[in-house]
Design a protein around this motif. Structure first.
Motif, mmCIF file in Angstrom:
data_model
loop_
_atom_site.group_PDB
_atom_site.id
_atom_site.type_symbol
_atom_site.label_atom_id
_atom_site.label_comp_id
_atom_site.label_asym_id
_atom_site.label_seq_id
_atom_site.Cartn_x
_atom_site.Cartn_y
_atom_site.Cartn_z
ATOM 1 N N SER A 101 0.926 -1.126 0.111
ATOM 2 C CA SER A 101 0.001 -0.110 -0.006
ATOM 3 C C SER A 101 0.705 1.360 -0.139
ATOM 4 O O SER A 101 1.934 1.165 0.394
ATOM 5 C CB SER A 101 -0.709 0.009 1.292
ATOM 6 N N ALA A 102 0.246 2.470 -0.304
ATOM 7 C CA ALA A 102 0.972 3.609 -0.330
ATOM 8 C C ALA A 102 1.273 3.823 1.189
ATOM 9 O O ALA A 102 2.456 4.455 1.321
ATOM 10 C CB ALA A 102 0.155 4.746 -0.844
ATOM 11 N N GLU A 103 0.689 3.389 2.107
ATOM 12 C CA GLU A 103 1.090 3.634 3.234
ATOM 13 C C GLU A 103 2.544 2.926 3.749
ATOM 14 O O GLU A 103 3.409 3.361 4.434
ATOM 15 C CB GLU A 103 -0.102 2.992 4.404
ATOM 16 N N ASP A 104 2.601 1.562 3.313
ATOM 17 C CA ASP A 104 3.923 1.013 3.484
ATOM 18 C C ASP A 104 4.844 1.609 2.709
ATOM 19 O O ASP A 104 6.412 1.849 3.496
ATOM 20 C CB ASP A 104 3.781 -0.629 2.474
ATOM 21 N N ILE A 105 4.710 2.314 1.822
ATOM 22 C CA ILE A 105 6.033 2.895 1.033
ATOM 23 C C ILE A 105 6.284 4.250 1.687
ATOM 24 O O ILE A 105 7.351 4.335 1.718
ATOM 25 C CB ILE A 105 5.495 3.397 -0.530
ATOM 26 N N SER A 106 5.130 5.115 2.225
ATOM 27 C CA SER A 106 5.435 6.122 3.098
ATOM 28 C C SER A 106 6.202 5.862 4.143
ATOM 29 O O SER A 106 7.236 6.665 4.936
ATOM 30 C CB SER A 106 4.274 7.054 2.987
ATOM 31 N N LYS A 107 5.819 4.654 4.670
ATOM 32 C CA LYS A 107 6.593 4.325 6.106
ATOM 33 C C LYS A 107 8.067 4.120 5.921
ATOM 34 O O LYS A 107 8.877 4.402 6.656
ATOM 35 C CB LYS A 107 6.036 3.098 6.802
ATOM 36 N N LEU A 108 8.329 3.429 4.779
ATOM 37 C CA LEU A 108 9.668 2.770 4.403
ATOM 38 C C LEU A 108 10.531 4.438 3.940
ATOM 39 O O LEU A 108 11.429 4.269 4.508
ATOM 40 C CB LEU A 108 9.577 2.354 3.034
ATOM 41 N N ILE A 109 9.898 5.159 3.498
ATOM 42 C CA ILE A 109 10.642 6.479 3.268
ATOM 43 C C ILE A 109 10.821 7.285 4.581
ATOM 44 O O ILE A 109 11.854 7.972 4.631
ATOM 45 C CB ILE A 109 9.737 7.412 2.151
ATOM 46 N N GLY A 110 9.738 7.382 5.233
ATOM 47 C CA GLY A 110 9.931 7.903 6.743
ATOM 48 C C GLY A 110 11.114 7.434 7.641
ATOM 49 O O GLY A 110 11.733 7.898 8.212
ATOM 50 N N ARG A 111 11.230 6.087 7.199
ATOM 51 C CA ARG A 111 12.194 5.306 8.255
ATOM 52 C C ARG A 111 13.519 5.550 7.737
ATOM 53 O O ARG A 111 14.442 5.620 8.442
ATOM 54 C CB ARG A 111 12.110 3.762 7.871
ATOM 55 N N THR A 112 13.722 5.552 6.303
ATOM 56 C CA THR A 112 15.169 5.793 5.779
ATOM 57 C C THR A 112 15.465 7.205 5.518
ATOM 58 O O THR A 112 16.732 7.544 5.439
ATOM 59 C CB THR A 112 15.326 5.075 4.434
ATOM 60 N N GLY A 113 14.378 8.201 5.388
ATOM 61 C CA GLY A 113 14.766 9.460 4.746
ATOM 62 C C GLY A 113 14.921 10.481 5.688
ATOM 63 O O GLY A 113 15.560 11.347 5.694
#
Ligand code: SAM
Length: 122
Positions: A110-122
């Motif tokens: 989901s878009a949520e999964d992707i934004s979490k990933l970016i939130g974690r690494t970015g």
């Protein structure tokens, strides 16, 4: 990064035969918004979201097969997350069932999964 690195497993799926109430329960109990719908052979045949359930209520529709979106946009485990994100934004959708080469659902991104990933690494 590839889709398979962030895939939510096991895949939570619904079936064509289940009631809209049962499908709603699955969404709520799993805290998800995308439910791939599979047929008797466990092949992907549609997808429903809470939006489709709202529509069913508004139009007094009673069956999953009437409310599900039948042309499902999917991704594969080996696609890049970038490609999956682009597919979602271009088509104004917020989740993609991930299917293997036999069209079996192995998960959802989901878009949520992707934004979490970016939130974690970015
Ligand atoms: N932007 C919001 C969203 O992403 O949920 C709402 C609009 S979107 C057009 C809502 C519709 O998209 C629903 O009818 C749903 O069944 C459909 N949909 C969601 N994910 C889909 C996918 N991966 N492939 C095809 N249709 C999908």
């Amino acid at each position: 990064k590839l889709v398979k690195d962030i895939l939510s497993r096991p895949a939570v799926v619904g079936t064509i035969k289940m009631s809209i109430t049962e499908a709603s329960r699955i969404l709520i109990e799993n805290n998800i918004n995308h439910l791939p719908i599979v047929d008797e052979k466990e092949m992907l045949s549609g997808i429903i979201t809470s939006w489709d359930i709202a529509k069913a209520m508004a139009q007094d529709i009673g069956s999953i097969s009437e409310i599900m979106t039948k042309s499902v946009l999917c991704a594969t485990p080996d696609e890049t997350i970038d490609m999956a994100a682009r597919k979602m934004s271009r088509n104004n959708i917020s989740g993609l069932p991930i299917v293997d080469s036999n069209n079996m659902v192995v998960g959802v991104v989901s878009a949520e999964d992707i934004s979490k990933l970016i939130g974690r690494t970015g």
